[in-house]
Scaffold this motif. Structure first.
Motif, PDB file in Angstrom:
ATOM      1  N   ALA A  79      79.866 -25.000  11.363  1.00  0.00           N
ATOM      2  CA  ALA A  79      80.233 -26.270  12.167  1.00  0.00           C
ATOM      3  C   ALA A  79      79.515 -27.442  11.307  1.00  0.00           C
ATOM      4  N   ASP A  80      78.279 -27.383  10.884  1.00  0.00           N
ATOM      5  CA  ASP A  80      77.548 -28.264  10.625  1.00  0.00           C
ATOM      6  C   ASP A  80      77.775 -28.505   9.073  1.00  0.00           C
ATOM      7  N   TYR A  81      78.480 -27.580   8.304  1.00  0.00           N
ATOM      8  CA  TYR A  81      78.571 -27.867   6.706  1.00  0.00           C
ATOM      9  C   TYR A  81      79.846 -28.344   6.856  1.00  0.00           C
ATOM     10  N   ILE A  82      80.878 -28.279   7.812  1.00  0.00           N
ATOM     11  CA  ILE A  82      82.247 -28.849   7.877  1.00  0.00           C
ATOM     12  C   ILE A  82      81.902 -30.479   7.858  1.00  0.00           C
ATOM     13  N   VAL A  83      81.169 -30.940   8.731  1.00  0.00           N
ATOM     14  CA  VAL A  83      80.888 -32.327   9.053  1.00  0.00           C
ATOM     15  C   VAL A  83      79.867 -32.845   7.934  1.00  0.00           C
ATOM     16  N   PHE A  84      78.826 -32.335   7.565  1.00  0.00           N
ATOM     17  CA  PHE A  84      77.881 -32.671   6.450  1.00  0.00           C
ATOM     18  C   PHE A  84      78.911 -33.030   5.132  1.00  0.00           C
ATOM     19  N   GLY A  85      79.679 -32.173   4.937  1.00  0.00           N
ATOM     20  CA  GLY A  85      80.311 -32.234   3.583  1.00  0.00           C
ATOM     21  C   GLY A  85      80.886 -33.624   3.136  1.00  0.00           C
ATOM     22  N   GLY A  86      81.380 -34.339   4.356  1.00  0.00           N
ATOM     23  CA  GLY A  86      81.899 -35.690   4.191  1.00  0.00           C
ATOM     24  C   GLY A  86      80.730 -36.526   3.872  1.00  0.00           C
ATOM     25  N   PHE A  87      79.591 -36.509   4.418  1.00  0.00           N
ATOM     26  CA  PHE A  87      78.407 -37.267   4.069  1.00  0.00           C
ATOM     27  C   PHE A  87      77.583 -36.925   2.826  1.00  0.00           C
ATOM     28  N   GLN A  88      77.763 -35.912   2.437  1.00  0.00           N
ATOM     29  CA  GLN A  88      77.417 -35.502   1.110  1.00  0.00           C
ATOM     30  C   GLN A  88      78.339 -36.050  -0.093  1.00  0.00           C
ATOM     31  N   TRP A  89      79.440 -36.058   0.303  1.00  0.00           N
ATOM     32  CA  TRP A  89      80.657 -36.565  -0.585  1.00  0.00           C
ATOM     33  C   TRP A  89      80.344 -38.301  -0.956  1.00  0.00           C
ATOM     34  N   ALA A  90      79.940 -38.660   0.322  1.00  0.00           N
ATOM     35  CA  ALA A  90      79.825 -40.046   0.066  1.00  0.00           C
ATOM     36  C   ALA A  90      78.470 -40.476  -0.403  1.00  0.00           C
ATOM     37  N   ARG A  91      77.350 -39.670  -0.324  1.00  0.00           N
ATOM     38  CA  ARG A  91      76.121 -40.002  -0.729  1.00  0.00           C
ATOM     39  C   ARG A  91      76.000 -39.672  -2.585  1.00  0.00           C
ATOM     40  N   VAL A  92      77.170 -38.921  -2.965  1.00  0.00           N
ATOM     41  CA  VAL A  92      77.165 -38.502  -4.366  1.00  0.00           C
ATOM     42  C   VAL A  92      78.035 -39.647  -5.107  1.00  0.00           C
ATOM     43  N   VAL A  93      78.819 -40.223  -4.465  1.00  0.00           N
ATOM     44  CA  VAL A  93      80.017 -41.407  -5.147  1.00  0.00           C
ATOM     45  C   VAL A  93      79.704 -42.606  -4.915  1.00  0.00           C
ATOM     46  N   SER A  94      78.927 -42.978  -3.738  1.00  0.00           N
ATOM     47  CA  SER A  94      79.002 -44.387  -3.453  1.00  0.00           C
ATOM     48  C   SER A  94      77.419 -45.016  -2.938  1.00  0.00           C
ATOM     49  N   PRO A  95      77.193 -46.122  -3.369  1.00  0.00           N
ATOM     50  CA  PRO A  95      75.643 -46.541  -2.955  1.00  0.00           C
ATOM     51  C   PRO A  95      75.880 -47.227  -1.572  1.00  0.00           C
ATOM     52  N   PHE A  96      76.950 -47.238  -0.868  1.00  0.00           N
ATOM     53  CA  PHE A  96      77.124 -47.700   0.446  1.00  0.00           C
ATOM     54  C   PHE A  96      76.726 -46.891   1.670  1.00  0.00           C
ATOM     55  N   ARG A  97      75.535 -47.618   2.553  1.00  0.00           N
ATOM     56  CA  ARG A  97      74.903 -47.042   3.458  1.00  0.00           C
ATOM     57  C   ARG A  97      75.820 -46.858   4.656  1.00  0.00           C
ATOM     58  N   LEU A  98      76.408 -45.731   4.845  1.00  0.00           N
ATOM     59  CA  LEU A  98      77.003 -45.271   6.021  1.00  0.00           C
ATOM     60  C   LEU A  98      76.116 -45.230   7.303  1.00  0.00           C
ATOM     61  N   LEU A  99      75.059 -44.704   7.586  1.00  0.00           N
ATOM     62  CA  LEU A  99      74.389 -44.390   8.719  1.00  0.00           C
ATOM     63  C   LEU A  99      72.827 -45.035   8.534  1.00  0.00           C
ATOM     64  N   GLU A 100      72.493 -45.581   9.696  1.00  0.00           N
ATOM     65  CA  GLU A 100      71.139 -46.562  10.054  1.00  0.00           C
ATOM     66  C   GLU A 100      70.177 -45.077  10.180  1.00  0.00           C
ATOM     67  N   GLU A 101      69.066 -45.634   9.650  1.00  0.00           N
ATOM     68  CA  GLU A 101      67.979 -44.762   9.371  1.00  0.00           C
ATOM     69  C   GLU A 101      67.571 -44.183  11.090  1.00  0.00           C
ATOM     70  N   THR A 102      67.521 -44.895  11.895  1.00  0.00           N
ATOM     71  CA  THR A 102      67.093 -44.757  13.273  1.00  0.00           C
ATOM     72  C   THR A 102      68.268 -43.771  14.125  1.00  0.00           C
ATOM     73  N   ASP A 103      69.341 -43.496  13.470  1.00  0.00           N
ATOM     74  CA  ASP A 103      70.512 -42.997  13.986  1.00  0.00           C
ATOM     75  C   ASP A 103      70.276 -41.485  13.975  1.00  0.00           C
ATOM     76  N   SER A 104      70.322 -40.624  14.954  1.00  0.00           N
ATOM     77  CA  SER A 104      70.108 -39.088  15.168  1.00  0.00           C
ATOM     78  C   SER A 104      71.012 -38.519  14.009  1.00  0.00           C
ATOM     79  N   VAL A 105      72.198 -38.847  13.692  1.00  0.00           N
ATOM     80  CA  VAL A 105      72.974 -38.481  12.686  1.00  0.00           C
ATOM     81  C   VAL A 105      72.359 -38.473  11.448  1.00  0.00           C
TER      82      VAL A 105
END
Length: 231
Positions: free
Chosen positions: A182-208
């Motif tokens: 379940a975690d890997y399903i959701v995390f895959g999208g965030f890892q994809w973004a981290r690899v290809v884009s410098p845009f910050r999706l999440l704030e550091e204070t977010d539990s996500v």
């Protein structure tokens, strides 16, 4: 172990970036399995044709080809039952099936317009041209137009993560005390973004964000050690 995994890359063969391939990478790690990575690019569809697929991930287990991240996960679960479970039983598999759909729509679909024009920067000219032509035909506008409002649109994306945020109030992972598929399903999208884009999706204070950090460190930093932007 004679496992091989076709993974989407760009100009850097050591920088896999498909969200779906990352689901499979982490599923393999969870099972304690290793697979030889076979770099694959958007315009190399002929390389997958013998395996009955036009897109990655495709996993080869000796003489058997398994395509699609969900099918790969269930194959690993059923073929290697003596190794740690990806789902924790039939109920967990059924709930992960729902999260698979939610991950595709809300996570991958939600992130895509926020990073879409950054993706070609990671590709060789022929693949960048293919990506641009196919995605602009799909959306009916230029990639830059799709991505232009992302500073405002990311606010809505962050709000859409509230179900994930509420879950993480009471447990460190979607799988409970430890991550599962379940975690890997959701995390895959965030890892994809981290690899290809410098845009910050999440704030550091977010539990996500904290949850993502824990998964970046999982399996001896498998995801963190893969090249990406410091976001």
């Amino acid at each position: 172990m004679a496992l091989k995994l076709f993974e989407l890359v760009g100009t850097d063969a050591g920088r896999p970036f498909s969200p779906f391939c990352w689901r499979s990478r982490l599923a393999l790690a969870h099972k304690g399995l290793s697979a030889e990575s076979i770099p694959w690019r958007f315009t190399e569809k002929s390389a997958l044709a013998p395996y009955g697929s036009e897109k990655v991930p495709v996993m080869l287990d000796r003489d058997r080809a398994v395509a699609d991240s969900w099918i790969i996960a269930t194959y690993l679960e059923d073929t290697y039952p003596d190794r740690p479970s990806l789902f924790g039983g039939a109920g967990g598999r059924a709930m992960a099936r729902f999260l698979h759909a939610w991950g595709d729509i809300a996570i991958v679909g939600g992130i895509f317009p926020l990073i879409i024009a950054d993706i070609p920067n990671n590709l060789a000219a022929v693949d960048a041209a293919y990506f641009r032509q196919s995605r602009e035909a799909r959306f009916g506008k230029r990639l830059e137009e799709i991505m232009a409002p992302r500073d405002q649109a990311v606010v809505g994306f962050r709000k859409s993560l509230e179900p994930l945020r509420q879950t993480l109030k009471t447990q460190p992972f979607l799988g409970g005390d430890a991550p599962n598929y379940a975690d890997y399903i959701v995390f895959g999208g965030f890892q994809w973004a981290r690899v290809v884009s410098p845009f910050r999706l999440l704030e550091e204070t977010d539990s996500v964000y904290a949850w993502r950090e824990r998964l970046l460190d999982a399996f001896d930093g498998l995801a963190r050690n893969s090249p990406g932007y410091p976001v």
